[in-house]
Motif scaffolding. Sequence first.
Motif, PDB file in Angstrom:
ATOM      1  N   GLY A 108      -7.039  -2.017  -8.071  1.00  0.00           N
ATOM      2  CA  GLY A 108      -6.532  -0.749  -7.897  1.00  0.00           C
ATOM      3  C   GLY A 108      -5.678  -1.210  -6.539  1.00  0.00           C
ATOM      4  N   ALA A 109      -4.373  -0.035  -7.130  1.00  0.00           N
ATOM      5  CA  ALA A 109      -2.898  -0.171  -6.036  1.00  0.00           C
ATOM      6  C   ALA A 109      -3.778  -0.246  -4.296  1.00  0.00           C
ATOM      7  CB  ALA A 109      -2.143   0.268  -5.824  1.00  0.00           C
ATOM      8  N   ASP A 110      -4.417  -0.106  -4.261  1.00  0.00           N
ATOM      9  CA  ASP A 110      -5.648   0.708  -3.004  1.00  0.00           C
ATOM     10  C   ASP A 110      -6.315  -0.511  -2.036  1.00  0.00           C
ATOM     11  OD1 ASP A 110      -7.013   1.353  -4.338  1.00  0.00           O
ATOM     12  OD2 ASP A 110      -7.365   2.966  -3.352  1.00  0.00           O
ATOM     13  N   GLY A 111      -5.911  -1.983  -3.436  1.00  0.00           N
ATOM     14  CA  GLY A 111      -7.535  -2.723  -3.438  1.00  0.00           C
ATOM     15  C   GLY A 111      -9.076  -2.085  -3.539  1.00  0.00           C
ATOM     16  N   THR A 112      -9.208  -1.540  -3.633  1.00  0.00           N
ATOM     17  CA  THR A 112      -9.898  -0.632  -4.840  1.00  0.00           C
ATOM     18  C   THR A 112     -10.543  -1.905  -5.929  1.00  0.00           C
ATOM     19  OG1 THR A 112      -9.791   1.672  -3.992  1.00  0.00           O
ATOM     20  CG2 THR A 112     -12.146   0.750  -5.530  1.00  0.00           C
TER      21      THR A 112
END
Length: 458
Positions: A274-278
Amino acid sequence: MGTGNWTIGLTLLGLSLAARVGAATEFTGPDEWRLVNTNAVSAWNAAQRNLAPAAGQAWPGVVADTRKREVRLLAEAVGHRQGVTAEFLLVGPLSDRAYEAAAVTVAMPSDIVRAVESLGLARGGGVGSRPFRFWPCGERVTATVRRLGVEGAEERPLQALVRDADTAAPLFGEGGLVFTGGRWDNRSVCLTDTNMPSSVISLYNEPCTLFDLPFQVGQSEVYGRLTLAEALPFGALLEIVLRPQAPKDGVARVLPLTVTAAMAGPEVELTCAGADGTLLKRAGLAETLTWLRGQAEAGREPFVTLGMSDAMPLRRAVDAARVFAMLDGKGLKLDGKPEQGLYPRAFLPQEKWRERADRNPQPFELHVAQGADGAVKKKLVFIEEDWNVPGLDPKLTPRDYPFESWDEFPKLVEKAGGADSKVELLFVFAPADLPLSLFMPGVRAVAGRLPLVYVFGE
């Protein structure tokens, strides 16, 4: 607001419209727009300011109503006749493009963005807002329009102002508009306020517009296809209402994903973050595509930045790029490239581009091969064009520049092309069965000078 104040406001509105609408100015080219309904606009702004403390926030010409979850803004009709080609539905008050628009907003584009953001919608990004972004990105809104000062005027879908020659698949339809948010400098200064065309709602993919269509639509496609469906009087005051399309389960529609393709044994494995690296998904190609399809069916809109591991054989990278290119616009949207990677279509050049005689301009060529001893052979090929020959085509003379280290490559490019070369295109020719690491260091070394890359398997 008291009943007496409402009466005064409505009276001012009616008097202003009666006095000012009708003294039309014909816009046939770039020109300054001047506010027509000064008194009516002042009355509307005063009414909204009185409502704002309890319902939301107000700016000149626009109000965010958090209770109703809508943004209301004022615009003045340009006064075009029916059938005029339109490139914009709305432009900002400092725009000189009224001749190409249906109406001009009273509010500055920056204030419209602030109003929409106050409802919880984040700015997205227009085409070109990041390298290799070819789709407008952002949450969706629906828009309606209502004539003010006209008794019995009803709220209608904003698209009613536009006639699309393709009635079966209209560009501005039920899918709403994409809140791209315009172009900003350091997220604090809105360039759309002052940079032409200062578009608020564009009918093609204008890079700096606040709201765009959810399709890839070039400017030339508008001509002859989108026209104004009705003639609104010059200066007719319009109230536009923007409402966020309700996301399913309160989850944002846009799903930014970074997808990395790598080899897991003999198979391609995809890692989705995801955008946060998740980490959201890691699986084989088929299972990951099923997961992506499920996201789309759940109402999400995956914007995919696809990268390739340097360890992947070129042939397998081409396979992965081809799959995602086929799905581009059909359940997902390719969005940019990794900082150290390539846009997926870089792996899918047209074979006819190998023929130098048919290319214009001539790209820089990087040729990479591996000898029997495992040594990597590298050379730059620069094709000199001599136009001082008979006929319409130049004489092409390839010049080879072999080199050993990738550190030499940028200097060779500058030497071969010269300081005045405007060519930004690099063609790479590499063995299809060998890994991307064979040439990617060279691509990265000249990325600032040659950002447009196509890779040909040999």
